[in-house]
Design an enzyme around this catalytic site. Structure first.
Site, short mmCIF file in Angstrom:
data_model
loop_
_atom_site.label_atom_id
_atom_site.label_comp_id
_atom_site.label_asym_id
_atom_site.label_seq_id
_atom_site.Cartn_x
_atom_site.Cartn_y
_atom_site.Cartn_z
N GLU A 18 0.83 -1.21 0.00
CA GLU A 18 0.00 0.00 0.00
C GLU A 18 0.87 1.26 0.00
O GLU A 18 0.47 2.29 -0.56
CB GLU A 18 -0.94 0.00 1.20
CG GLU A 18 -1.93 -1.16 1.24
CD GLU A 18 -2.77 -1.28 -0.03
OE1 GLU A 18 -3.01 -0.25 -0.69
OE2 GLU A 18 -3.17 -2.40 -0.37
N HIS A 21 1.54 2.29 -3.58
CA HIS A 21 0.43 3.07 -4.15
C HIS A 21 0.44 4.50 -3.61
O HIS A 21 0.27 5.46 -4.36
CB HIS A 21 -0.91 2.42 -3.80
CG HIS A 21 -1.12 1.07 -4.41
ND1 HIS A 21 -0.86 0.81 -5.74
CD2 HIS A 21 -1.58 -0.10 -3.88
CE1 HIS A 21 -1.15 -0.47 -6.00
NE2 HIS A 21 -1.59 -1.03 -4.89
#
Length: 336
Positions: A18, A21
């Protein structure tokens, strides 16, 4: 204690994914509304300048919620307002970060424990290898048309041969030769062997360790793709497939076996997470990349309604698959 270490290792994989991202979203000037680790009910959260950082109770995933991700907003900081290449970089960054994490972990393991190379160091007398004329110093290049990058590439295909004839290509004094041989089963170890030993690098330099880290990561990607092929072609057995429960069990067993074993398993899992996420399936990062490539090639935006419908169906199928695999984990657990 071991389960806690296993959950921590899995949590690191999700966080790194994550974070990829998140970082690329920030680099592309996309507003991130929430950065969450875990799923389900919230344990706690911290509100930053514009991003909410959350920790959820279920350690099975995470997400980065970007402004304008699900609807076309007329705002330069919205995800949908970015170019296809910018969006692809954001979507693919999670898998890339998982790959880089695997390279780092494999490099650290190699530097601390050494590693093996697919160069023969010994030949067992009367073994299949001796019968076909293999000699110390030979370098294994291919097995059954699969490139051998690391020693594990070779041993995997030998073990999965189930005693069937295998084709080898090896290099000797600059010349590549081809042979066939039949692995024999070692009753004590309950696996197939051909009777050769690999060259061991005991005290590698930092450079050699990093090089092997990259090689091991590429090799693991190839092995993950090979495993997916066996599943999709129906060649995999029920006991070969595991879900969240199996991951935690195996991670716990790896933690019990020592920190380096846990690190090795974490690196393997990180590569598999990267490969799985880039599959061109709806609701996965790969599904997004596939849609964005269509937009890049056609220079036309895919309808939001189509994207939402496809992602909804994809997410439903993924949740159903996770449920089925979890039930399988409980009813038919993999023997460790």
């Amino acid at each position: 204690m071991y389960i806690v270490l296993a959950l921590l290792a899995f949590g690191i994989l999700v966080m790194i994914h994550e974070l990829g991202h998140f970082m690329l979203a920030k680099l592309n000037n996309v507003k991130v509304e929430e950065f969450a680790i875990g799923m389900g009910p919230q344990i706690f959260s911290i509100k930053g300048k514009e991003t909410k950082y959350s920790l959820k109770i279920l350690p099975i995933g995470g997400y980065v919620k970007m402004y304008g991700e699900e609807e076309d907003v007329s705002d330069p900081r919205a995800f949908m307002s970015k170019s296809p290449l910018q969006k692809i970089s954001i979507v693919a960054a999670g898998a890339i970060m998982n790959y880089l994490l695997a390279v780092l972990l494999f490099s650290l393991i190699s530097f601390n424990n050494g590693f093996t190379k697919p160069i023969l160091s010994e030949i067992v007398p009367n073994s299949p290898a001796e019968k076909v004329g293999l000699m110390p110093g030979d370098t294994i290049k291919e097995i059954n048309s699969h490139k051998v990058i690391t020693w594990e590439d070779f041993t995997l295909h030998v073990m999965m041969s189930n005693g069937a004839e295998v084709n080898l290509k090896y290099e000797r004094k600059g010349k590549v030769n081809s042979i066939t041989l039949v692995p024999e089963k070692d009753i004590k170890e309950n696996r197939f062997k051909v009777g050769i030993g690999a060259t061991v690098v005991d005290n590698p330099s930092v450079g050699d360790s990093i090089t092997h880290g990259f090689k091991q990561s590429i090799s693991t990607i190839n092995q993950a793709i090979f495993s997916l092929k066996t599943i999709f072609t129906g060649k995999a057995k029920l006991n070969d497939v595991g879900g969240p429960v199996t991951i935690i069990r195996v991670s716990g067993a790896a933690a019990k076996a020592g920190i380096w074993n846990l690190m090795w398993f974490t690196a393997l899992l990180s590569v598999q997470l990267a490969v799985f996420n880039l599959l061109p399936f709806p609701a996965l990062d790969g599904g997004w990349v596939f849609i964005l490539l269509i937009e890049l090639i056609t220079r036309r935006k895919v309808s939001e309604k189509i994207i939402q419908t496809v992602n909804y169906i994809g997410m439903s199928l993924l949740l159903l698959l996770m449920l089925l695999v979890t039930i399988k984990d409980i009813l038919f657990p993999i023997k460790l």
